[in-house]
Design a protein around this motif. Sequence first.
Motif, PDB file in Angstrom:
ATOM      1  N   PRO A 686     -31.620 -12.356 -46.929  1.00 36.68           N
ATOM      2  CA  PRO A 686     -32.033 -13.607 -46.271  1.00 36.68           C
ATOM      3  C   PRO A 686     -31.401 -13.806 -44.906  1.00 36.68           C
ATOM      4  O   PRO A 686     -31.805 -14.699 -44.170  1.00 36.68           O
ATOM      5  CB  PRO A 686     -31.557 -14.678 -47.261  1.00 36.68           C
ATOM      6  N   GLN A 687     -30.403 -12.989 -44.549  1.00 39.60           N
ATOM      7  CA  GLN A 687     -29.791 -13.074 -43.231  1.00 39.60           C
ATOM      8  C   GLN A 687     -30.368 -11.990 -42.322  1.00 39.60           C
ATOM      9  O   GLN A 687     -30.365 -10.805 -42.670  1.00 39.60           O
ATOM     10  CB  GLN A 687     -28.278 -12.923 -43.312  1.00 39.60           C
ATOM     11  N   ILE A 688     -30.868 -12.408 -41.170  1.00 43.27           N
ATOM     12  CA  ILE A 688     -31.454 -11.494 -40.198  1.00 43.27           C
ATOM     13  C   ILE A 688     -30.593 -11.522 -38.940  1.00 43.27           C
ATOM     14  O   ILE A 688     -30.200 -12.585 -38.454  1.00 43.27           O
ATOM     15  CB  ILE A 688     -32.906 -11.890 -39.870  1.00 43.27           C
ATOM     16  N   SER A 689     -30.278 -10.344 -38.430  1.00 40.35           N
ATOM     17  CA  SER A 689     -29.436 -10.240 -37.240  1.00 40.35           C
ATOM     18  C   SER A 689     -30.254 -10.620 -36.010  1.00 40.35           C
ATOM     19  O   SER A 689     -31.285 -10.006 -35.714  1.00 40.35           O
ATOM     20  CB  SER A 689     -28.904  -8.814 -37.101  1.00 40.35           C
ATOM     21  N   VAL A 690     -29.789 -11.653 -35.298  1.00 38.24           N
ATOM     22  CA  VAL A 690     -30.518 -12.194 -34.156  1.00 38.24           C
ATOM     23  C   VAL A 690     -29.723 -11.911 -32.882  1.00 38.24           C
ATOM     24  O   VAL A 690     -28.531 -12.235 -32.789  1.00 38.24           O
ATOM     25  CB  VAL A 690     -30.747 -13.708 -34.317  1.00 38.24           C
ATOM     26  N   LEU A 691     -30.378 -11.306 -31.894  1.00 39.67           N
ATOM     27  CA  LEU A 691     -29.764 -10.994 -30.603  1.00 39.67           C
ATOM     28  C   LEU A 691     -29.913 -12.203 -29.687  1.00 39.67           C
ATOM     29  O   LEU A 691     -31.018 -12.696 -29.459  1.00 39.67           O
ATOM     30  CB  LEU A 691     -30.437  -9.774 -29.984  1.00 39.67           C
ATOM     31  N   THR A 692     -28.776 -12.692 -29.189  1.00 43.41           N
ATOM     32  CA  THR A 692     -28.774 -13.858 -28.321  1.00 43.41           C
ATOM     33  C   THR A 692     -28.129 -13.497 -26.986  1.00 43.41           C
ATOM     34  O   THR A 692     -27.522 -12.437 -26.837  1.00 43.41           O
ATOM     35  CB  THR A 692     -28.000 -15.011 -28.967  1.00 43.41           C
ATOM     36  N   GLY A 693     -28.241 -14.388 -26.021  1.00 42.75           N
ATOM     37  CA  GLY A 693     -27.630 -14.114 -24.726  1.00 42.75           C
ATOM     38  C   GLY A 693     -27.883 -15.206 -23.717  1.00 42.75           C
ATOM     39  O   GLY A 693     -28.762 -16.062 -23.899  1.00 42.75           O
ATOM     40  N   GLY A 694     -27.089 -15.207 -22.633  1.00 44.93           N
ATOM     41  CA  GLY A 694     -27.207 -16.191 -21.581  1.00 44.93           C
ATOM     42  C   GLY A 694     -28.357 -15.897 -20.648  1.00 44.93           C
ATOM     43  O   GLY A 694     -29.036 -14.869 -20.738  1.00 44.93           O
ATOM     44  N   ASN A 695     -28.563 -16.824 -19.701  1.00 44.00           N
ATOM     45  CA  ASN A 695     -29.669 -16.716 -18.762  1.00 44.00           C
ATOM     46  C   ASN A 695     -29.218 -17.279 -17.417  1.00 44.00           C
ATOM     47  O   ASN A 695     -29.030 -18.493 -17.276  1.00 44.00           O
ATOM     48  CB  ASN A 695     -30.876 -17.496 -19.292  1.00 44.00           C
ATOM     49  N   PRO A 696     -29.007 -16.426 -16.401  1.00 42.41           N
ATOM     50  CA  PRO A 696     -28.497 -16.915 -15.110  1.00 42.41           C
ATOM     51  C   PRO A 696     -29.496 -17.778 -14.346  1.00 42.41           C
ATOM     52  O   PRO A 696     -29.130 -18.380 -13.339  1.00 42.41           O
ATOM     53  CB  PRO A 696     -28.186 -15.618 -14.347  1.00 42.41           C
ATOM     54  N   ASN A 697     -30.743 -17.844 -14.823  1.00 45.02           N
ATOM     55  CA  ASN A 697     -31.763 -18.637 -14.134  1.00 45.02           C
ATOM     56  C   ASN A 697     -31.946 -20.022 -14.737  1.00 45.02           C
ATOM     57  O   ASN A 697     -32.909 -20.718 -14.424  1.00 45.02           O
ATOM     58  CB  ASN A 697     -33.098 -17.887 -14.161  1.00 45.02           C
ATOM     59  N   LEU A 698     -31.041 -20.425 -15.590  1.00 42.53           N
ATOM     60  CA  LEU A 698     -31.163 -21.735 -16.220  1.00 42.53           C
ATOM     61  C   LEU A 698     -31.064 -22.865 -15.195  1.00 42.53           C
ATOM     62  O   LEU A 698     -30.311 -22.792 -14.230  1.00 42.53           O
ATOM     63  CB  LEU A 698     -30.066 -21.917 -17.261  1.00 42.53           C
ATOM     64  N   GLU A 699     -31.826 -23.921 -15.447  1.00 40.32           N
ATOM     65  CA  GLU A 699     -31.740 -25.156 -14.683  1.00 40.32           C
ATOM     66  C   GLU A 699     -30.874 -26.148 -15.464  1.00 40.32           C
ATOM     67  O   GLU A 699     -30.671 -26.000 -16.673  1.00 40.32           O
ATOM     68  CB  GLU A 699     -33.136 -25.742 -14.467  1.00 40.32           C
ATOM     69  N   PRO A 700     -30.366 -27.177 -14.803  1.00 39.21           N
ATOM     70  CA  PRO A 700     -29.592 -28.182 -15.556  1.00 39.21           C
ATOM     71  C   PRO A 700     -30.482 -28.976 -16.504  1.00 39.21           C
ATOM     72  O   PRO A 700     -31.687 -29.126 -16.273  1.00 39.21           O
ATOM     73  CB  PRO A 700     -29.010 -29.070 -14.455  1.00 39.21           C
ATOM     74  N   GLU A 701     -29.870 -29.457 -17.562  1.00 39.17           N
ATOM     75  CA  GLU A 701     -30.551 -30.421 -18.414  1.00 39.17           C
ATOM     76  C   GLU A 701     -30.589 -31.760 -17.687  1.00 39.17           C
ATOM     77  O   GLU A 701     -29.618 -32.159 -17.039  1.00 39.17           O
ATOM     78  CB  GLU A 701     -29.797 -30.592 -19.736  1.00 39.17           C
ATOM     79  N   ARG A 702     -31.690 -32.476 -17.817  1.00 36.89           N
ATOM     80  CA  ARG A 702     -31.819 -33.787 -17.176  1.00 36.89           C
ATOM     81  C   ARG A 702     -32.081 -34.836 -18.245  1.00 36.89           C
ATOM     82  O   ARG A 702     -32.812 -34.584 -19.203  1.00 36.89           O
ATOM     83  CB  ARG A 702     -32.914 -33.764 -16.120  1.00 36.89           C
ATOM     84  N   SER A 703     -31.491 -36.014 -18.057  1.00 36.73           N
ATOM     85  CA  SER A 703     -31.564 -37.022 -19.101  1.00 36.73           C
ATOM     86  C   SER A 703     -31.825 -38.399 -18.515  1.00 36.73           C
ATOM     87  O   SER A 703     -31.596 -38.657 -17.324  1.00 36.73           O
ATOM     88  CB  SER A 703     -30.253 -37.062 -19.895  1.00 36.73           C
ATOM     89  N   THR A 704     -32.311 -39.266 -19.363  1.00 33.27           N
ATOM     90  CA  THR A 704     -32.369 -40.700 -19.077  1.00 33.27           C
ATOM     91  C   THR A 704     -31.732 -41.429 -20.259  1.00 33.27           C
ATOM     92  O   THR A 704     -31.902 -41.026 -21.414  1.00 33.27           O
ATOM     93  CB  THR A 704     -33.808 -41.198 -18.879  1.00 33.27           C
ATOM     94  N   SER A 705     -30.979 -42.469 -19.943  1.00 33.72           N
ATOM     95  CA  SER A 705     -30.309 -43.260 -20.968  1.00 33.72           C
ATOM     96  C   SER A 705     -30.581 -44.726 -20.718  1.00 33.72           C
ATOM     97  O   SER A 705     -30.627 -45.179 -19.565  1.00 33.72           O
ATOM     98  CB  SER A 705     -28.793 -43.016 -20.946  1.00 33.72           C
ATOM     99  N   PHE A 706     -30.759 -45.458 -21.795  1.00 30.95           N
ATOM    100  CA  PHE A 706     -31.014 -46.894 -21.697  1.00 30.95           C
ATOM    101  C   PHE A 706     -30.213 -47.600 -22.771  1.00 30.95           C
ATOM    102  O   PHE A 706     -30.122 -47.131 -23.912  1.00 30.95           O
ATOM    103  CB  PHE A 706     -32.511 -47.187 -21.897  1.00 30.95           C
ATOM    104  N   SER A 707     -29.593 -48.703 -22.407  1.00 33.82           N
ATOM    105  CA  SER A 707     -28.879 -49.521 -23.392  1.00 33.82           C
ATOM    106  C   SER A 707     -29.122 -50.988 -23.101  1.00 33.82           C
ATOM    107  O   SER A 707     -29.290 -51.400 -21.946  1.00 33.82           O
ATOM    108  CB  SER A 707     -27.378 -49.221 -23.376  1.00 33.82           C
ATOM    109  N   LEU A 708     -29.163 -51.766 -24.157  1.00 32.73           N
ATOM    110  CA  LEU A 708     -29.358 -53.208 -24.043  1.00 32.73           C
ATOM    111  C   LEU A 708     -28.569 -53.853 -25.171  1.00 32.73           C
ATOM    112  O   LEU A 708     -28.744 -53.484 -26.338  1.00 32.73           O
ATOM    113  CB  LEU A 708     -30.836 -53.575 -24.156  1.00 32.73           C
ATOM    114  N   GLY A 709     -27.678 -54.792 -24.814  1.00 33.88           N
ATOM    115  CA  GLY A 709     -26.834 -55.338 -25.858  1.00 33.88           C
ATOM    116  C   GLY A 709     -26.316 -56.720 -25.554  1.00 33.88           C
ATOM    117  O   GLY A 709     -26.618 -57.322 -24.526  1.00 33.88           O
TER     118      GLY A 709
END
Length: 964
Positions: A686-709
């Motif tokens: 049930p365990q499968i060996s998965v090849l992972t790695g970085g990516n030098p072309n990544l862009e930043p994550e962008r977010s929006t946040s909202f709060s009201l209290g």
Amino acid sequence: MKASRRHALAKAIQLSLLIGLPGFAAAQDAAPAREATTLDTVQVTGTRIKKAEIESQVPVQTLTRDDIERTGLTSIGDVVQELTGSGSSFNGKRNASGNDGFPSDGGGVGAGATTVDLRHLGSKRVLVLVDGIRWVNESSASGVGSSTDLNTIPLAIVERIEVLEDGASSLYGSDAIAGVVNIITRRNFDGFQLTTNFGQYTEGDGTSRGLDFAYGGSSDRATWFLGASYTKQDEVSSSDRERSRFPVPGTGLALGSSRVPGGRIAFTAPDGRKYDLVANAGQSNPTYTPGQAPCSAGVPRTDGFHCFGSNDPFNFAPFNYVLSPSERKGVFGQFRFDINDKVRWYARALLNRRDSENRAAPEPIDLGPGAGNDFAANVVIPVNHPFNPFGVQLDSSNLSILRRRPVEGGPRRFEQQVDTWFVGTGLEGTFDVGERAWFWDANLASSRNKAEQTNRGSYNAKNIATAMGDPGICAATPGCTPLNIFGYNTITPAMLKWISPVLHDRSENKLQQATFNLSGDLFEMWAGPLSFATGYEYRKYEGSYRPDPITVRGEYNGVPSLPTQGEYDVNEVYVELNVPLFKDSAFGKGLDLSLAGRYSDYSTFGGEFTPKYGLRWQVADELLLRGTYAEGFRAPSIGELFGSQSRADVGMIDPCLIGSNGAPPTGNAANCAAQGVNPGTRQVDPQISVLTGGNPNLEPERSTSFSLGFVWSPSILEDSAIAKRVDIEGTFYSHRIEGAIQAIDPQTQLNLCVQTLSPEFCGGIQRNPITDQIDGFANFLGNLSVIKTDGWDIDVFWTLPETRFGQFKLIWQNTIVGNYEAVGADGSLQPLQVGRLVSDPVTRSIPEWTSNATLEWSYGHWNASWTARHISQLVEDCGDAADFAVCKNDPQTGQNRLGATTFHDFQVGYRFDVLKGLQLQAGMNNVFGKDPPVCLACNLNGFDGSTYDLPGGGYYYLRADLRF
């Protein structure tokens, strides 16, 4: 860059330059006379504007030293993880090394670390500050971490912890998407303090002991503080708890490992018959008789082997830790000197060492097609090998799998030594512009985390292949001893010496930074002063991961990895304004508008502008309304950008193969046939060996946040018969992240490959033409998904009137998660949702409701508290375990329900009038010994250690605090 962002940036820079000119403020109308301002102004987390008193612009949760000591915990991370808004992250109950592999983000497994996750958005999206200065990211010797290890900061030096659960990139830059944890160190301390503590689980294990020392003083112009801390946490072994002696309670060996001590071999004989064999119990030299019925016939064998069956899986659980041992030693000091009434110089430094250990079951040896590296995958066992009982050469033409659990070599041990150092210095001061005082500070800081991990009990695949290969080549190789993996207790000390090296992996994270901040009031408006803050920040990040040379050469038998190294820097400028719109009008006591913007220029991807807007409406003395909207971003980390290709073993169900429990394939038969799968093939592992790695072309994550209290302090209850004071706070929050950096969920990728046959999903998946098993799976990082979450925080602080029985206070804090969705690049909904527990590949869960209720009591020199910590129910998919009793406790078939759980904690203390005070405290966490619910996805120990307490009893502790 979008035109709107260019315009906003231009305005921000113009404003920053403008308010930096003293003549601008001097030209305004003269301000009314004010009291002299000292250097000791207040700046709270969530704003850069310094004030002489704290104002509630944003919801900030503050943990005082009393709050911290009431938990009985000895780690900052453990304390913060008990907050209701905290999610799943690493701690001492996550026995990670050797089991989690290397995640695709390049950060390693964080072995021995304790991190913090806010809003279930991941620890790498939480910014950790110490006295307002960024703290260096973790190093756990298995990657370049992108989170902060709170175990690198001694708890003894902490004055308070401020937690902002709101997006704050405009104020603090990258990583502050989910919130900010600001750790404020002790400063104004006079005299000596000696604190000792002892704790132990009621089972008599997991002993914790610590000794803290503090010294501080002051003169006319200087203050100083020195703190030293020592903490040792003993382990709790899985074998010491009934609940953790099997992978999942109540399932026996069914969820055990197919890597067994007697060796397992699946091969095709010269006559075409297929066998899947294990040596009979106790056989050290099993005999093999050719020509017997294949395993599919169900006919018992008459030689030294039998067909692999349900009684053969290996119970790996007793070798693990449910609580990892660690030892932490730290020293911290800071000195502050008033050069004159307007300027102060400070310096602070910290040294910390963490020694910790993880342990896993003996490392399995996998040989044949689909094994973890080329040496193991291409092994050839000749017919003349002295320990080959089958009379034929075994190689890729006839060998499907060959596995052995070498218990003779003992468990795997991963020992971490992490050294952290920080040094910072700076100047802070005030100057007058007309009648107004402005505040400034300039800071330099350098910090480093350096780690070495020593791995004992792992193996060298190249040496294994040599020892299993041509006996003549082995004889000609110095140190080589032919290896016997067929049977029980067959591996001798000489064999182990040849195949079992001691591995040393190293990692390092460095952070250098320089900041300048300026704050003050620009001029008086109709409703009060227009306040501002502005500043510049420079940071340089460097990180590296250097695995053992054996690993780099591809000889390591375990999870392979390659070196990682990278660096980048960033220049930033920010502006924050607080604009009073009205004061003491028909619309209320006051309304303030806050505006903030930050421009960041990264050497890796360019510029980014992030704004934030907020309103604070004091409707009346007893009612405050507030709300914020913010845009944010998270820059790709060094591991994500430059992380080398690594492998991780991920549990997956192959939709083209029969399940390990006999369940029929679920995939499209025609599409499976097009991939070369023969009908009737069973999934071997049930365990499968998965090849992972970085990516030098990544862009930043962008977010929006909202709060009201709101904050409501009903005056009708103040100084009443039932309350001295009541404060009720409520906050609605919402976060959205676009372009979240991650690889697509491997199970989702495999399912989509079978459904669509699209190269987009199938391009990285290869099957072995002989076994039909997946022996190649590529799964790299990208800006893939959208993550959305929202919910409520509801807090009640109720101080009761003083009575002849003492003073009582109730604190009730709640987080209710309304929604959580993570959508992959293909539009598919990822498995993690509200009320669910998943393993992807590490265990994560999102309870719908978490609640902490504390009743405090004080009477003279006595004090006591009772805390109830509640986690609402969760469910998880059972997968191949659907037939077990543990998966029949939920009305929905195929799910395991983890019932709602409440832990109760109690503490009592007494203060003696000895010297400057002697405080004694005793307490117990999990008073009633509540066991956590059974978890299938957490198949190392059967419970989710990032959400629940340990199974098997409570934890009691004693603490003595002497001041003199």
